[in-house]
Design a protein around this motif. Structure first.
Motif, PDB file in Angstrom:
ATOM      1  N   GLU A   1      12.641   6.578 -13.814  1.00  0.00           N
ATOM      2  CA  GLU A   1      13.304   5.418 -13.216  1.00  0.00           C
ATOM      3  C   GLU A   1      12.630   5.013 -11.906  1.00  0.00           C
ATOM      4  O   GLU A   1      12.465   3.825 -11.624  1.00  0.00           O
ATOM      5  N   ALA A   2      12.200   6.005 -11.121  1.00  0.00           N
ATOM      6  CA  ALA A   2      11.510   5.705  -9.866  1.00  0.00           C
ATOM      7  C   ALA A   2      10.181   5.005 -10.137  1.00  0.00           C
ATOM      8  O   ALA A   2       9.825   4.044  -9.437  1.00  0.00           O
ATOM      9  N   ILE A   3       9.460   5.448 -11.153  1.00  0.00           N
ATOM     10  CA  ILE A   3       8.182   4.819 -11.508  1.00  0.00           C
ATOM     11  C   ILE A   3       8.408   3.374 -11.940  1.00  0.00           C
ATOM     12  O   ILE A   3       7.682   2.463 -11.534  1.00  0.00           O
TER      13      ILE A   3
ATOM     14  N   ASP B   1       0.821  -1.212   0.000  1.00  0.00           N
ATOM     15  CA  ASP B   1       0.000   0.000   0.000  1.00  0.00           C
ATOM     16  C   ASP B   1       0.855   1.262   0.000  1.00  0.00           C
ATOM     17  O   ASP B   1       0.532   2.240  -0.683  1.00  0.00           O
ATOM     18  N   LYS B   2       1.964   1.263   0.747  1.00  0.00           N
ATOM     19  CA  LYS B   2       2.840   2.435   0.781  1.00  0.00           C
ATOM     20  C   LYS B   2       3.474   2.678  -0.583  1.00  0.00           C
ATOM     21  O   LYS B   2       3.519   3.812  -1.074  1.00  0.00           O
ATOM     22  N   LYS B   3       3.966   1.609  -1.210  1.00  0.00           N
ATOM     23  CA  LYS B   3       4.595   1.766  -2.525  1.00  0.00           C
ATOM     24  C   LYS B   3       3.565   2.183  -3.576  1.00  0.00           C
ATOM     25  O   LYS B   3       3.866   2.962  -4.472  1.00  0.00           O
ATOM     26  N   GLU B   4       2.355   1.663  -3.461  1.00  0.00           N
ATOM     27  CA  GLU B   4       1.300   2.039  -4.396  1.00  0.00           C
ATOM     28  C   GLU B   4       0.931   3.515  -4.231  1.00  0.00           C
ATOM     29  O   GLU B   4       0.685   4.216  -5.220  1.00  0.00           O
ATOM     30  N   ALA B   5       0.933   4.009  -2.996  1.00  0.00           N
ATOM     31  CA  ALA B   5       0.657   5.427  -2.756  1.00  0.00           C
ATOM     32  C   ALA B   5       1.766   6.299  -3.356  1.00  0.00           C
ATOM     33  O   ALA B   5       1.489   7.362  -3.934  1.00  0.00           O
ATOM     34  N   GLN B   6       3.026   5.849  -3.232  1.00  0.00           N
ATOM     35  CA  GLN B   6       4.136   6.594  -3.836  1.00  0.00           C
ATOM     36  C   GLN B   6       3.997   6.638  -5.354  1.00  0.00           C
ATOM     37  O   GLN B   6       4.212   7.680  -5.989  1.00  0.00           O
ATOM     38  N   LEU B   7       3.640   5.503  -5.945  1.00  0.00           N
ATOM     39  CA  LEU B   7       3.474   5.436  -7.395  1.00  0.00           C
ATOM     40  C   LEU B   7       2.328   6.335  -7.853  1.00  0.00           C
ATOM     41  O   LEU B   7       2.450   7.054  -8.855  1.00  0.00           O
ATOM     42  N   ASN B   8       1.221   6.325  -7.125  1.00  0.00           N
ATOM     43  CA  ASN B   8       0.095   7.183  -7.483  1.00  0.00           C
ATOM     44  C   ASN B   8       0.460   8.658  -7.370  1.00  0.00           C
ATOM     45  O   ASN B   8       0.020   9.474  -8.181  1.00  0.00           O
ATOM     46  N   ALA B   9       1.262   9.009  -6.356  1.00  0.00           N
ATOM     47  CA  ALA B   9       1.686  10.401  -6.198  1.00  0.00           C
ATOM     48  C   ALA B   9       2.562  10.834  -7.376  1.00  0.00           C
ATOM     49  O   ALA B   9       2.408  11.950  -7.898  1.00  0.00           O
ATOM     50  N   LEU B  10       3.471   9.954  -7.800  1.00  0.00           N
ATOM     51  CA  LEU B  10       4.325  10.291  -8.947  1.00  0.00           C
ATOM     52  C   LEU B  10       3.508  10.403 -10.227  1.00  0.00           C
ATOM     53  O   LEU B  10       3.715  11.312 -11.034  1.00  0.00           O
TER      54      LEU B  10
ATOM     55  N   THR C   1      10.952   1.349 -11.181  1.00  0.00           N
ATOM     56  CA  THR C   1      11.357   0.496 -10.057  1.00  0.00           C
ATOM     57  C   THR C   1      10.184   0.220  -9.132  1.00  0.00           C
ATOM     58  O   THR C   1      10.038  -0.904  -8.645  1.00  0.00           O
ATOM     59  N   LEU C   2       9.329   1.231  -8.893  1.00  0.00           N
ATOM     60  CA  LEU C   2       8.159   0.999  -8.047  1.00  0.00           C
ATOM     61  C   LEU C   2       7.216  -0.024  -8.677  1.00  0.00           C
ATOM     62  O   LEU C   2       6.670  -0.881  -7.978  1.00  0.00           O
ATOM     63  N   GLU C   3       7.021   0.061 -10.004  1.00  0.00           N
ATOM     64  CA  GLU C   3       6.140  -0.899 -10.669  1.00  0.00           C
ATOM     65  C   GLU C   3       6.706  -2.314 -10.572  1.00  0.00           C
ATOM     66  O   GLU C   3       5.964  -3.272 -10.332  1.00  0.00           O
ATOM     67  N   LYS C   4       8.031  -2.457 -10.728  1.00  0.00           N
ATOM     68  CA  LYS C   4       8.649  -3.776 -10.602  1.00  0.00           C
ATOM     69  C   LYS C   4       8.508  -4.320  -9.191  1.00  0.00           C
ATOM     70  O   LYS C   4       8.195  -5.502  -8.995  1.00  0.00           O
ATOM     71  N   GLU C   5       8.729  -3.458  -8.172  1.00  0.00           N
ATOM     72  CA  GLU C   5       8.608  -3.893  -6.783  1.00  0.00           C
ATOM     73  C   GLU C   5       7.174  -4.287  -6.452  1.00  0.00           C
ATOM     74  O   GLU C   5       6.939  -5.288  -5.754  1.00  0.00           O
TER      75      GLU C   5
ATOM     76  N   ILE D   1       8.091  13.991 -18.183  1.00  0.00           N
ATOM     77  CA  ILE D   1       8.559  13.235 -17.025  1.00  0.00           C
ATOM     78  C   ILE D   1      10.083  13.293 -16.977  1.00  0.00           C
ATOM     79  O   ILE D   1      10.755  13.035 -17.976  1.00  0.00           O
ATOM     80  N   THR D   2      10.613  13.615 -15.803  1.00  0.00           N
ATOM     81  CA  THR D   2      12.065  13.669 -15.665  1.00  0.00           C
ATOM     82  C   THR D   2      12.635  12.258 -15.646  1.00  0.00           C
ATOM     83  O   THR D   2      11.929  11.286 -15.375  1.00  0.00           O
ATOM     84  N   LYS D   3      13.919  12.157 -15.937  1.00  0.00           N
ATOM     85  CA  LYS D   3      14.574  10.847 -16.015  1.00  0.00           C
ATOM     86  C   LYS D   3      14.569  10.152 -14.658  1.00  0.00           C
ATOM     87  O   LYS D   3      14.314   8.949 -14.566  1.00  0.00           O
ATOM     88  N   ALA D   4      14.816  10.907 -13.586  1.00  0.00           N
ATOM     89  CA  ALA D   4      14.827  10.319 -12.241  1.00  0.00           C
ATOM     90  C   ALA D   4      13.448   9.799 -11.851  1.00  0.00           C
ATOM     91  O   ALA D   4      13.316   8.701 -11.286  1.00  0.00           O
TER      92      ALA D   4
END
Length: 119
Positions: free
Chosen positions: A88-90, A58-67, A92-96, A82-85
């Motif tokens: 990459e964060a999006i 749920d925490k990672k999903e909230a981070q992904l939704n915020a991005l 990695t979050l999707e993979k996790e 979308i910036t490169k950083a």
């Protein structure tokens, strides 16, 4: 509240109209019942179930939704790049998120095709 001079003291009879109840299971799950007798007098408005094994998900999903929300275009505006950083964060979050989900439900993991053996 009516004040009387004789007999039993008058009690405060005003009902509680909005409240929450929390129930905890032996498995670690918590159920939060939200009541509002004004909106819905027959039962709870909503029941929130939090499972400890899904808290990280749920925490990672909230981070992904915020991005993702950061880069969704508003009405009559151009889409922001979308910036490169953040890209990459999006990723990695999707993979996790996929790994956490498929660890709980391995039967839902997509099948990978292996190359055919030639004779």
């Amino acid at each position: 509240m009516k004040i009387e001079r004789r007999g039993r003291i008058a009690e405060n009879d005003t009902p509680i109209l909005q409240y929450t109840q929390e129930f905890k299971e032996y498995t670690g799950e918590t159920f939060t019942w939200v009541w509002d007798k004004i909106k819905f007098p027959n039962g709870p408005i909503c029941v929130l179930i939090t499972d400890p094994q899904w808290v990280i998900y749920d925490k990672k999903e909230a981070q992904l939704n915020a991005l993702n929300q950061k880069y969704t275009p508003k009405k009559n505006e151009r889409k922001t790049r979308i910036t490169k950083a953040d890209k990459e964060a999006i990723e990695t979050l999707e993979k996790e998120l996929c790994e956490i989900f498929y660890n709980h439900y391995p039967e839902d993991r997509p099948k990978t095709k292996k190359p055919r053996k030639t004779k």
